[in-house]
Motif scaffolding. Structure first.
Motif, short mmCIF file in Angstrom:
data_model
loop_
_atom_site.label_atom_id
_atom_site.label_comp_id
_atom_site.label_asym_id
_atom_site.label_seq_id
_atom_site.Cartn_x
_atom_site.Cartn_y
_atom_site.Cartn_z
N VAL A 9 0.83 -1.21 0.00
CA VAL A 9 0.00 0.00 0.00
C VAL A 9 0.86 1.25 0.00
N LEU A 10 1.93 1.27 0.79
CA LEU A 10 2.75 2.48 0.90
C LEU A 10 3.36 2.90 -0.44
N PRO A 11 4.01 2.00 -1.20
CA PRO A 11 4.51 2.42 -2.52
C PRO A 11 3.39 2.91 -3.45
N LEU A 12 2.22 2.25 -3.35
CA LEU A 12 1.10 2.66 -4.20
C LEU A 12 0.62 4.06 -3.84
N VAL A 13 0.55 4.34 -2.55
CA VAL A 13 0.14 5.68 -2.11
C VAL A 13 1.13 6.73 -2.56
N LEU A 14 2.42 6.43 -2.43
CA LEU A 14 3.45 7.37 -2.86
C LEU A 14 3.38 7.61 -4.37
N LEU A 16 0.71 7.25 -6.34
CA LEU A 16 -0.51 8.01 -6.64
C LEU A 16 -0.35 9.47 -6.25
N THR A 17 0.31 9.73 -5.13
CA THR A 17 0.54 11.12 -4.71
C THR A 17 1.43 11.85 -5.70
#
Length: 275
Positions: A9-14, A16-17
């Motif tokens: 989730v963390l890489p995906l959030v980064l 997307l941001t």
């Protein structure tokens, strides 16, 4: 022990941001291009217009020279890319597959040339073009970029991965080095060529620095230079048509990248596998 969900989730959030930050100016440009004038200058931020204002695009295409600017940009980037491929491919092939004295030194100079920005050489090139009288011509926009250290480097990295036996067999069959380059090496390097074409076309299509120096004739204006004319002479503070023109200028690059993204990624990945 890493939590599997958190690690994904963390890489995906980064990502997307980062994508949101990069895409926000383009989304806002697109929003303004479709908005009526009275909805552009407001105190609130609304991405979706209450009604689509097609007249912005009509104005940009019919009341200005945007079609001419697009044509000039197409001629310029096509000419630059043609000559870059014509010269970079044989040079890269020689550095990757031929053995000769000074090959390592020449490749080192190519890598060093990557560190030299065009702005350093712009003034000598301008003075030279002024002496031979080709300023204010399409050749003035094309000639400074026909040599490309990046293109030579990218193709050399790709050609270095190809087996030497393939080219030795072609020589045994009687093919010349020129035929080997264009009939064997270059077709195999199409992913690298696609990646390089994306880089080259994007860089020169968006370039404002050199066209602003080398040309003063409005009939030779490239898309970025043309938008300056459009802003100053035609639209003034009429932001809607100005943003519509920016969308028209940007759209060909976006479409080209979407169509070629698979080969682009393949070319970039393959070009960095071997030193």
């Amino acid at each position: 022990m890493k939590h599997p969900i958190r690690s994904r989730v963390l890489p995906l959030v980064l990502l997307l941001t980062g994508a949101a930050v990069i895409l926000l100016p383009f989304v806002w440009m697109l929003s303004l291009a479709f908005k009526p004038r009275d909805e552009i200058f407001t105190t609130t931020i609304e991405f979706l217009p209450s009604q689509i204002e097609w007249s912005n695009f009509t104005f940009a295409l019919t009341e200005t020279d945007i079609p001419l600017f697009l044509w000039n940009g197409l001629v310029m980037v096509t000419g630059i890319l043609f000559f870059q491929i014509l010269f970079a491919v044989p040079c890269a092939y020689a550095l990757a597959q031929r053995r000769f004295a000074g090959r390592g030194l020449l490749f080192g100079l190519v890598v060093a040339a990557l560190l030299v920005p065009f702005h350093v050489t712009a003034i000598p090139i301008f003075l030279g073009f002024a002496q031979i009288g080709i300023l204010n011509t399409m050749w003035a926009l094309i000639l400074p970029f026909i040599q490309t250290a990046f293109g030579i480097f990218l193709f050399r990295q790709f050609f270095a991965q190809l087996p030497a036996d393939l080219f030795d067999a072609a020589r045994v069959d009687g093919m010349s080095e020129t035929a080997i380059v264009w009939r064997i090496a270059f077709p195999l390097a199409l992913p690298a060529a696609t990646a390089f074409a994306i880089f080259s076309v994007t860089a020169h299509w968006n370039d404002l620095f050199w066209p602003l120096i080398a040309t003063t004739d409005p009939n030779l204006a490239t898309p970025p230079r043309g938008i300056l004319y459009f802003r100053d002479q035609e639209s003034g503070d009429n932001v809607g048509p100005l943003m519509a023109a920016a969308v028209i200028v940007t759209a060909p690059l976006v479409i080209a990248f979407l169509l070629a993204q698979r080969k682009f990624i393949q070319g970039i990945a393959a070009g960095g596998l071997k030193g």
